[in-house]
Design an enzyme around this catalytic site. Structure first.
Site, PDB file in Angstrom:
ATOM      1  N   HIS A 237       3.214  -9.163   8.145  1.00  0.00           N
ATOM      2  CA  HIS A 237       4.288  -8.899   9.126  1.00  0.00           C
ATOM      3  C   HIS A 237       3.806  -8.747  10.588  1.00  0.00           C
ATOM      4  O   HIS A 237       3.960  -7.681  11.185  1.00  0.00           O
ATOM      5  CB  HIS A 237       5.130  -7.698   8.711  1.00  0.00           C
ATOM      6  CG  HIS A 237       4.397  -6.491   8.169  1.00  0.00           C
ATOM      7  ND1 HIS A 237       3.315  -5.918   8.794  1.00  0.00           N
ATOM      8  CD2 HIS A 237       4.610  -5.743   7.063  1.00  0.00           C
ATOM      9  CE1 HIS A 237       2.905  -4.872   8.095  1.00  0.00           C
ATOM     10  NE2 HIS A 237       3.668  -4.751   7.029  1.00  0.00           N
ATOM     11  N   ASP A 310       8.986  -9.071   3.403  1.00  0.00           N
ATOM     12  CA  ASP A 310       8.714  -7.622   3.388  1.00  0.00           C
ATOM     13  C   ASP A 310       9.934  -6.887   2.834  1.00  0.00           C
ATOM     14  O   ASP A 310      10.322  -5.825   3.329  1.00  0.00           O
ATOM     15  CB  ASP A 310       8.334  -7.099   4.783  1.00  0.00           C
ATOM     16  CG  ASP A 310       7.751  -5.692   4.732  1.00  0.00           C
ATOM     17  OD1 ASP A 310       7.586  -5.148   3.626  1.00  0.00           O
ATOM     18  OD2 ASP A 310       7.472  -5.125   5.808  1.00  0.00           O
TER      19      ASP A 310
END
Ligand code: DOR
Length: 435
Positions: A237, A310
């Site tokens: 991320h 995520d």
């Protein structure tokens, strides 16, 4: 013989540079043949025929980063409910993080997870083992044994590895074992209990901020360690312009670094926090418009290898509380493809071929799943695919969400990209219509 013929498929498969109409013959769970007029061929005579009517057929999407909460926090998500959200979103393979309870730092937990996924029998499930025992950042887990049991990568995600010595040893093992170390890059001394991006918005709101430097300093450190050890660093991320520039330079110098971005980090900026809605709270935090522009550039120039969700389910009791106390994270499996079609393809940032690369062959390469012929629909590969009506609009609603938790800021959004059906090993695991 179990045979299926997809007629008039608009196959978009970056692994073969294919973007056009074809027939696809599937036999016993594998792609047997591709070609424009297979439906006229005697070899397809006994196959069940589905006319795809020029809709997109894609290799099944691969998500390098999900949190399925089992064992431990099954009120938020189980492996079965997470897998259902995955196939509803077009994902046929998911890689699940280790921050469960107990943590996945042992053969016992890895096996338990794999058994649960097998009985759910939806998406393929690849466990990610913890780098350190208990994700405490102190003692290395038995990475060799965990790899043998089925872990495809190692990560303490949710927690950064503050100890550079431990990270160096993990990266040395990565070089030896040929598996990536997935880093949640955050210097805890800099983030210092912050919960939104440090900048104008955090100052206006009076919220504790997490500066970009908290991420960038760790990315820089780990690139140095990847160079020193020859290990494979995968940055999870990525959220800042500076991190992307560091990764771009490292790649150009031949260091083994890859990275992923999430749809929420290119869809939303920290300005959303002005709404004080905890569904905008995640780690790393939403950054600025300038960071979003840098993500777009890095999606174009190849710095970014994969789009990952995520997917981080949390219940109302974790989210319906004041912003400073609320849990970090958003779900993302159901909305990832529609958001990406809308924000990247329809907005002409990247081509549809590049988008599908970022969600299929790109992630497959990062976690070596291409060795199992995943992320492709080449002849001979497993028939994991998804049929998408790319123009049909969907509306994100509570009904649309298949995850056990609904912590998403995208409720109410209308997006293009209706997932009609999802198939794993030639069998339909999602979708009600014929196609
Ligand atoms: O927002 C996040 N949520 N980021 C993480 O790194 C962990 C995740 C979680 O487990 O909820």
């Amino acid at each position: 013989m179990n045979a299926l013929l997809l007629k008039n498929a608009h196959l978009i498969d970056p692994s073969q540079g294919h973007d056009g109409i074809t027939d696809i013959l599937i036999e016993n769970g594998y792609v047997a043949e591709l070609g424009p007029t297979l439906h006229q061929h005697p070899s397809s005579a006994n196959a069940r025929l589905i006319d795809v009517a020029s809709q997109w057929v894609l290799p099944g999407l691969i998500d390098l980063h999900v949190h399925f909460r089992e064992p431990g926090h099954t009120r938020k998500e189980t492996i079965a409910t997470g897998s259902r959200a995955a196939v509803a979103g077009g994902f046929t393979s998911v890689c699940a993080m280790a921050n469960t309870s107990p943590v996945n730092d042992s053969v016992k937990i890895t096996k338990l997870m794999m058994e649960k996924a097998e009985s759910a029998d939806l998406a393929r499930y690849f466990p990610i083992g913890g780098v350190s025992m208990g994700l405490k950042g102190e003692e290395l887990a038995d990475l060799g044994l965990l790899k043998q049991t089925g872990c495809v990568a190692f990560s303490d995600d949710g927690f950064p590895i503050m100890n550079a010595g431990l990270m160096k040893r993990a990266l040395s093992y990565s070089e030896h074992l040929g598996v990536p170390i997935v880093a949640h890059e955050e210097d805890l001394n800099l983030s210092n209990r912050g919960y939104v991006h440090e900048g104008e918005v955090s100052a206006a709101l009076g919220c504790l901020g997490i500066p970009s430097s908290a991420e960038e300093i760790m990315v820089a450190r780990d690139i140095i360690l990847a160079e020193e050890t020859g290990g494979h660093l995968h940055v999870a991320h990525v959220s800042t312009s500076g991190s992307l520039e560091l990764i771009r330079r490292a790649k150009s110098r031949g260091i083994h670094v890859t990275c992923e971005v999430t749809p929420h980090h290119f869809a939303l900026s920290d300005k959303e926090l002005l709404k004080f809605d905890t569904n905008y709270k995640m780690s790393p935090p939403l950054r600025t418009q300038k960071d979003i522009e840098s993500i777009m550039e890095a999606l174009v120039d190849g710095t970014i290898d994969a789009i990952a969700t995520d997917h981080a389910p949390h219940g109302l009791q974790d989210k319906n509380i004041p912003l400073p106390l609320a849990a970090f994270g958003v779900i993302g499996l159901e909305t990832a493809l529609p958001l990406s079609i809308h924000l990247l393809v329809h907005s002409k940032v990247i081509t549809r071929m590049r988008l599908i690369e970022l969600m299929t062959s790109g992630p497959a390469r990062v976690f070596n799943l291409d060795r199992m012929n995943l992320g492709t629909l080449k002849k001979g590969s497993p028939a994991d695919f998804v049929i998408v009506d790319s123009d049909k609009k969907i509306k994100v609603s509570m009904d649309f969400i298949k995850s056990k938790s609904a912590n998403t800021p995208f409720i109410g959004w209308e997006l293009p990209g209706h997932i009609k059906s999802t198939w794993v090993r030639g069998s339909k695991v999602w979708g009600v219509s014929e196609a």
